[in-house]
Design a protein around this motif. Structure first.
Motif, mmCIF file in Angstrom:
data_model
loop_
_atom_site.group_PDB
_atom_site.id
_atom_site.type_symbol
_atom_site.label_atom_id
_atom_site.label_comp_id
_atom_site.label_asym_id
_atom_site.label_seq_id
_atom_site.Cartn_x
_atom_site.Cartn_y
_atom_site.Cartn_z
ATOM 1 N N ARG A 74 -20.970 -40.120 -13.853
ATOM 2 C CA ARG A 74 -19.624 -40.648 -14.038
ATOM 3 C C ARG A 74 -19.739 -42.118 -14.408
ATOM 4 N NH1 ARG A 74 -19.245 -36.079 -14.073
ATOM 5 N NH2 ARG A 74 -17.736 -34.689 -13.064
ATOM 6 N N PRO A 75 -18.878 -42.636 -15.277
ATOM 7 C CA PRO A 75 -17.716 -41.990 -15.860
ATOM 8 C C PRO A 75 -18.075 -40.938 -16.903
ATOM 9 C CG PRO A 75 -18.002 -44.175 -16.794
ATOM 10 C CD PRO A 75 -19.010 -44.057 -15.690
ATOM 11 N N TRP A 76 -17.068 -40.252 -17.379
ATOM 12 C CA TRP A 76 -17.259 -39.098 -18.259
ATOM 13 C C TRP A 76 -18.009 -39.457 -19.532
ATOM 14 C CZ3 TRP A 76 -15.527 -39.126 -23.260
ATOM 15 C CH2 TRP A 76 -14.589 -40.115 -23.600
ATOM 16 N N ASP A 77 -17.745 -40.651 -20.100
ATOM 17 C CA ASP A 77 -18.375 -40.984 -21.377
ATOM 18 C C ASP A 77 -19.870 -41.237 -21.204
ATOM 19 O OD1 ASP A 77 -17.742 -43.251 -19.933
ATOM 20 O OD2 ASP A 77 -16.984 -44.398 -21.645
ATOM 21 N N GLU A 78 -20.278 -41.775 -20.057
ATOM 22 C CA GLU A 78 -21.705 -41.931 -19.792
ATOM 23 C C GLU A 78 -22.373 -40.569 -19.633
ATOM 24 O OE1 GLU A 78 -22.714 -44.576 -16.646
ATOM 25 O OE2 GLU A 78 -21.520 -46.246 -17.448
ATOM 26 N N ALA A 79 -21.669 -39.651 -18.979
ATOM 27 C CA ALA A 79 -22.199 -38.294 -18.816
ATOM 28 C C ALA A 79 -22.372 -37.617 -20.166
ATOM 29 C CB ALA A 79 -21.256 -37.474 -17.929
ATOM 30 N N LEU A 80 -21.361 -37.734 -21.016
ATOM 31 C CA LEU A 80 -21.416 -37.079 -22.318
ATOM 32 C C LEU A 80 -22.512 -37.682 -23.189
ATOM 33 C CD1 LEU A 80 -19.578 -34.738 -23.010
ATOM 34 C CD2 LEU A 80 -18.202 -36.276 -24.410
ATOM 35 N N ALA A 81 -22.686 -39.005 -23.119
ATOM 36 C CA ALA A 81 -23.730 -39.662 -23.912
ATOM 37 C C ALA A 81 -25.119 -39.240 -23.447
ATOM 38 C CB ALA A 81 -23.577 -41.175 -23.817
ATOM 39 N N ALA A 82 -25.327 -39.185 -22.137
ATOM 40 C CA ALA A 82 -26.632 -38.781 -21.610
ATOM 41 C C ALA A 82 -26.935 -37.328 -21.958
ATOM 42 C CB ALA A 82 -26.668 -38.984 -20.096
ATOM 43 N N TRP A 83 -25.928 -36.479 -21.850
ATOM 44 C CA TRP A 83 -26.096 -35.056 -22.206
ATOM 45 C C TRP A 83 -26.424 -34.923 -23.689
ATOM 46 C CZ3 TRP A 83 -22.259 -31.314 -24.342
ATOM 47 C CH2 TRP A 83 -22.679 -29.983 -24.203
ATOM 48 N N ALA A 84 -25.730 -35.692 -24.527
ATOM 49 C CA ALA A 84 -25.953 -35.636 -25.970
ATOM 50 C C ALA A 84 -27.377 -36.039 -26.323
ATOM 51 C CB ALA A 84 -24.949 -36.521 -26.697
ATOM 52 N N ARG A 85 -27.884 -37.072 -25.699
ATOM 53 C CA ARG A 85 -29.252 -37.525 -26.001
ATOM 54 C C ARG A 85 -30.272 -36.477 -25.580
ATOM 55 N NH1 ARG A 85 -26.903 -42.541 -23.907
ATOM 56 N NH2 ARG A 85 -26.418 -43.880 -25.711
ATOM 57 N N SER A 86 -30.045 -35.855 -24.428
ATOM 58 C CA SER A 86 -30.956 -34.820 -23.965
ATOM 59 C C SER A 86 -30.862 -33.574 -24.849
ATOM 60 C CB SER A 86 -30.624 -34.463 -22.509
ATOM 61 O OG SER A 86 -31.465 -33.444 -22.028
ATOM 62 N N TYR A 87 -29.658 -33.209 -25.226
ATOM 63 C CA TYR A 87 -29.389 -32.071 -26.113
ATOM 64 C C TYR A 87 -30.123 -32.276 -27.439
ATOM 65 C CZ TYR A 87 -26.091 -28.504 -28.054
ATOM 66 O OH TYR A 87 -25.495 -27.396 -28.600
ATOM 67 N N ARG A 88 -30.015 -33.489 -27.974
ATOM 68 C CA ARG A 88 -30.677 -33.814 -29.241
ATOM 69 C C ARG A 88 -32.192 -33.666 -29.116
ATOM 70 N NH1 ARG A 88 -32.363 -39.433 -30.978
ATOM 71 N NH2 ARG A 88 -32.534 -39.449 -33.257
ATOM 72 N N ALA A 89 -32.752 -34.181 -28.046
ATOM 73 C CA ALA A 89 -34.204 -34.104 -27.862
ATOM 74 C C ALA A 89 -34.678 -32.661 -27.756
ATOM 75 C CB ALA A 89 -34.610 -34.878 -26.616
ATOM 76 N N ALA A 90 -33.918 -31.825 -27.050
ATOM 77 C CA ALA A 90 -34.306 -30.423 -26.880
ATOM 78 C C ALA A 90 -34.336 -29.692 -28.213
ATOM 79 C CB ALA A 90 -33.348 -29.733 -25.906
ATOM 80 N N PHE A 91 -33.334 -29.920 -29.050
ATOM 81 C CA PHE A 91 -33.277 -29.223 -30.327
ATOM 82 C C PHE A 91 -34.166 -29.873 -31.380
ATOM 83 C CE2 PHE A 91 -29.962 -26.893 -28.393
ATOM 84 C CZ PHE A 91 -29.832 -25.720 -29.125
ATOM 85 N N ALA A 92 -34.428 -31.166 -31.240
ATOM 86 C CA ALA A 92 -35.347 -31.824 -32.175
ATOM 87 C C ALA A 92 -36.755 -31.258 -32.027
ATOM 88 C CB ALA A 92 -35.352 -33.327 -31.939
ATOM 89 N N ALA A 93 -37.070 -30.726 -30.847
ATOM 90 C CA ALA A 93 -38.382 -30.111 -30.629
ATOM 91 C C ALA A 93 -38.514 -28.786 -31.374
ATOM 92 C CB ALA A 93 -38.624 -29.901 -29.141
#
Length: 205
Positions: A74-93
């Motif tokens: 929290r807040p929501w935008d920090e959560a969404l940004a962290a999720w997005a970066r992790s999501y990107r790394a997972a699919f970039a692999a």
């Protein structure tokens, strides 16, 4: 003769083999998986629900690399940004899996549960229900486009004569080897700014 201690075929091995094929060639077939594992094609179908079932196993395998705990921040935008970066790394692999996974419906329960948590995050943050899926899909567009960009050649612009395109050459020199990361962070920042404004507009009504 007794049974082998390690099963010749199981869902894990099928998934691993399918992902190896996708990483190498962008797709897979059940006969290809069977050949690699040294079994009959029919044997593969005993463990999975056809090709679509294997696609969902691939989706779950790739999604295992996403840090779902980011959605608890929290807040929501920090959560969404962290999720997005992790999501990107997972699919970039596994960038070649992106067209395959993004053109078939999501059915995998563990992946659906991740979306459920993302939806809850946005609703709890005050987003109107009608905005939730557009926000998530727009974020996915940024994430997956950037994941594909990470898989692109480092030199996407081959300039034989810098005198013909001097400004392009200067711009490429200025960004250096951080082009993909810089572009992703810029797009993510712009997306989040717009999402914040939409949320604030709704809250003011």
């Amino acid at each position: 003769m007794g049974r082998p201690r390690t099963p010749l075929l199981d869902r894990e091995r099928i998934t691993t083999t399918a992902l190896e094929l996708v990483d190498a060639q962008g797709d897979f077939s059940v006969p290809q998986i069977a050949r690699r594992l040294g079994v009959q094609t029919g044997s593969v179908y005993h463990h999975v629900d056809g090709r679509e079932g294997i696609v969902e196993l691939l989706r779950e395998r790739v999604a295992e690399g996403i840090d779902v705990s980011a959605l608890e921040l929290r807040p929501w935008d920090e959560a969404l940004a962290a999720w997005a970066r992790s999501y990107r790394a997972a699919f970039a692999a596994h960038p070649r899996a992106i067209p395959l996974l993004m053109t078939s419906p999501v059915r995998a329960p563990r992946v659906l549960e991740q979306y459920e948590r993302a939806v809850a995050l946005l609703l709890d943050a005050g987003f109107p229900l009608a905005d939730v899926m557009p926000v998530l899909v727009a974020l996915e567009n940024v994430v997956l486009g950037s994941a594909l960009d990470l898989a692109a050649p480092e030199a996407m612009w081959e300039i034989a004569d810098e005198t013909a395109t001097p400004r392009l050459a200067e711009a490429l020199d200025a960004v250096g080897d951080r082009r993909a990361d810089a572009a992703f962070e810029l797009a993510l920042e712009g997306f989040l700014d717009h999402a914040r404004r939409r949320r604030e507009t709704h809250a003011a009504l």
